[in-house]
Design a protein around this motif. Structure first.
Motif: not given
Length: 568
Positions: A108-116, A143-147, A157-165, A175-179
């Protein structure tokens, strides 16, 4: 709040979660975070760092000793040292505290960097629109590869497409898990959205249109398998109700690559199919490779050759990946007969190396060192003793080098460059293949089979066998498709995940005592007396709950909205 971005030697970068300024380690010039997104070089460096963090190959730490982790988990081979993570991870029981650190993948650190990066390029950057579009597309692929890597481990797992402020209320951060189905759908839809925006021609080390389709082919295949063989659990959080949609997506993506990409199976040496298969992994610019992680031996290198080189040809280490005889049995003989010989006909009996090993599938000879394997103008030995030594061939050693004979009597050869002499650690520049056309043919075969397209499934399997120099099959079945996949993709980090998605890992891995071989050579008869040995100190454990990894106690403690997987 801004971030610190450090430029390391002016090439790679890393991002931390606090601070104010950008620091160039050469010039010590301070550059604001905003300026990063106005400079193509800095944007590319930022993205380069994400490539490193994504971990296409598990090669971090311990001088790259972890490179064999997935192969060890899949019972293809063991590492020489019991202290090494691949051995410890493959023989330990996965508990509720969490899986072994090298098996975990919670990026999720990498997801955050990608979303940022996506957000900043889309809303802040003044760079050309063409550059921005290209980079955003590339980031969405990553991001698709990471997920995909996360969903194949944990399910939903939780799907995040924007960096959380940073000033977001805490409860909104938890956040909760997506299916599981939602995550697979996200990966597939992301790739659908970007595939036509990616270049149609391969760019070394960067995703093409065909790399996106290869990821979609693999991800959809996994989803189809879970729908076919798994079950829906946790009120729909885990499981996939309808596999046919995913089989079709895997089939369509695979077929498009095969028919339209220009990628072809590697066949430069038709007279020696074993050598041809060996060269496939060394000839880095060949047209079978769809996407690779690039190593140059200088700024980015690994130690695979140092670890893999057989004792007697090594530079201090070597013979690190010891192949189990149980895997050898999967490689049939060149005449099409089964590679699984009644073990009572082997134990205590005499065999020549040519009869037991040398007449097997050419892919075996390209992938595994066995007694008397030719190498670098000499021979690799594995025997523990020699009787009638005075009658042995000239130059025959009474006993093989120690590291060759003390584990399984068989070593990994695949991806090892015969032209590399006495390789030191940390200098290897052999690229790691992430996607190649051989896998895509097997993805097509599997998806086509479950869609009722058995003729196409048979043709795809036979295309792979024909390239390998093996007899063509007359009929196809689930068992034959799986068998071919394990042979073709041996030691390419697939088997552990395949056994899990097919839901046969309990049957194949649990309670097994994997075997190695011992050899006593006779100088008169010029053959070996064979005996079996236990290749591991404990029986392996794979429990039903292990089809999903635990999120782990620490993540649950940090976020009370996460629900743990069943059985933990």
């Amino acid at each position: 709040m801004k971030k610190i971005v450090y430029a390391i030697l002016g090439v790679s970068m890393f991002l931390s979660g606090c601070g104010e300024d950008f620091v160039d380690s050469d010039t010590l010039t301070l550059i604001s975070d905003i300026q990063v997104w106005q400079d193509e070089l800095l944007v590319n460096a930022y993205i380069n760092n994400i490539y490193d963090e994504v971990d296409f190959v598990n090669a971090s730490g311990q001088g790259n000793f972890n490179m064999g982790f997935d192969g060890a988990m899949g019972a293809e081979f063991r590492t020489f040292g019991a202290w090494q993570d691949p051995y410890r991870g493959s023989t330990n029981i996965i508990q509720s505290e969490g899986a072994h650190s090298q098996l975990n993948y919670w990026k999720y650190q990498q997801v955050r960097e990608i979303n940022t990066a996506i957000l900043q390029l889309s809303e802040v950057s003044n760079l050309s629109q063409g550059f921005i579009d290209d980079k955003v597309t590339e980031l969405r692929f990553l991001r698709a590869y990471v997920y995909f890597q996360m969903v194949k481990r944990y399910g939903g797992v939780p799907i995040l497409t924007k960096p959380q402020a940073f000033d977001t209320p805490q409860e909104e951060l938890l956040v909760s898990r997506n299916s599981e189905q939602e995550v697979y759908d996200f990966v597939i839809s992301e790739l659908d959205a970007i595939v036509e925006q990616l270049p149609g021609e391969p760019i070394k080390g960067r995703p093409s249109k065909w790399a996106a389709l290869a990821l979609q082919s693999r991800a959809a295949l996994y989803a189809g398998s879970i729908g076919e063989f798994g079950e829906v659990q946790l009120d729909g959080l885990l499981g996939i109700p309808n596999p046919n949609f995913y089989w079709q997506k895997a089939y369509d993506a695979s077929k498009m690559i095969i028919d339209d990409s220009g990628h072809v199976l590697y066949l430069k040496n038709e007279d020696d199919r074993a050598q041809n298969f060996q060269d496939l992994f060394i000839d880095e610019d060949n047209a079978e490779v769809i996407f690779s992680e690039i190593y140059d031996g200088d700024l980015k290198a690994h130690s695979f050759s140092n670890l893999c080189m057989p004792d007697g040809f090594n530079a201090g280490w070597g013979s690190n990946y010891n192949v189990f005889y149980d895997m050898v049995e999967l490689f049939d003989f060149e005449d099409g007969s089964s590679g699984k010989i009644d073990r009572s006909l082997i134990e205590g009996q005499r065999w020549t190396a040519a009869d037991l090993f040398g007449k097997r599938d050419p892919r075996f000879r390209a992938s595994v060192f066995y007694p008397e394997s030719p190498w670098q103008g000499s021979t690799v030995y594995f025997h523990t003793k020699t009787t009638n030594a005075n009658s042995a061939p000239e130059g025959w050693p009474n006993v093989a080098n120690k590291r060759n004979r003390v584990r399984t009597g068989l070593h990994l050869r695949k991806r090892l460059d015969e032209g590399t002499l006495l390789p030191p650690g940390g200098t290897d520049d052999t690229d790691y293949i992430v996607f190649r056309l051989g896998e895509v043919y097997l993805n097509l075969a599997e998806a086509a089979f479950y869609l009722g397209k058995t003729t196409e499934a048979l043709e795809a399997v036979n295309t792979i066998r024909d390239r390998a120099g093996m007899p063509l099959l007359a009929t196809v079945s689930e068992e034959k498709i799986r068998h071919e996949r394990q042979v073709e993709l041996f030691a390419e980090d697939h088997r552990y995940w395949d056994l899990r998605r097919w839901r046969i890992a309990v049957e194949v891995l649990n309670g097994v005592s994997l075997k190695g071989l011992k050899y006593e050579y006779d100088g008169i008869s010029r053959d070996y007396k064979i005996s079996f040995s236990n290749a591991e100190n404990v029986e392996r454990v794979f429990q039903e709950r292990n089809y999903y990894l635990p999120l782990g106690l620490s993540r649950l403690a940090d976020n009370h909205n996460l629900v743990e997987n069943p059985g933990y």
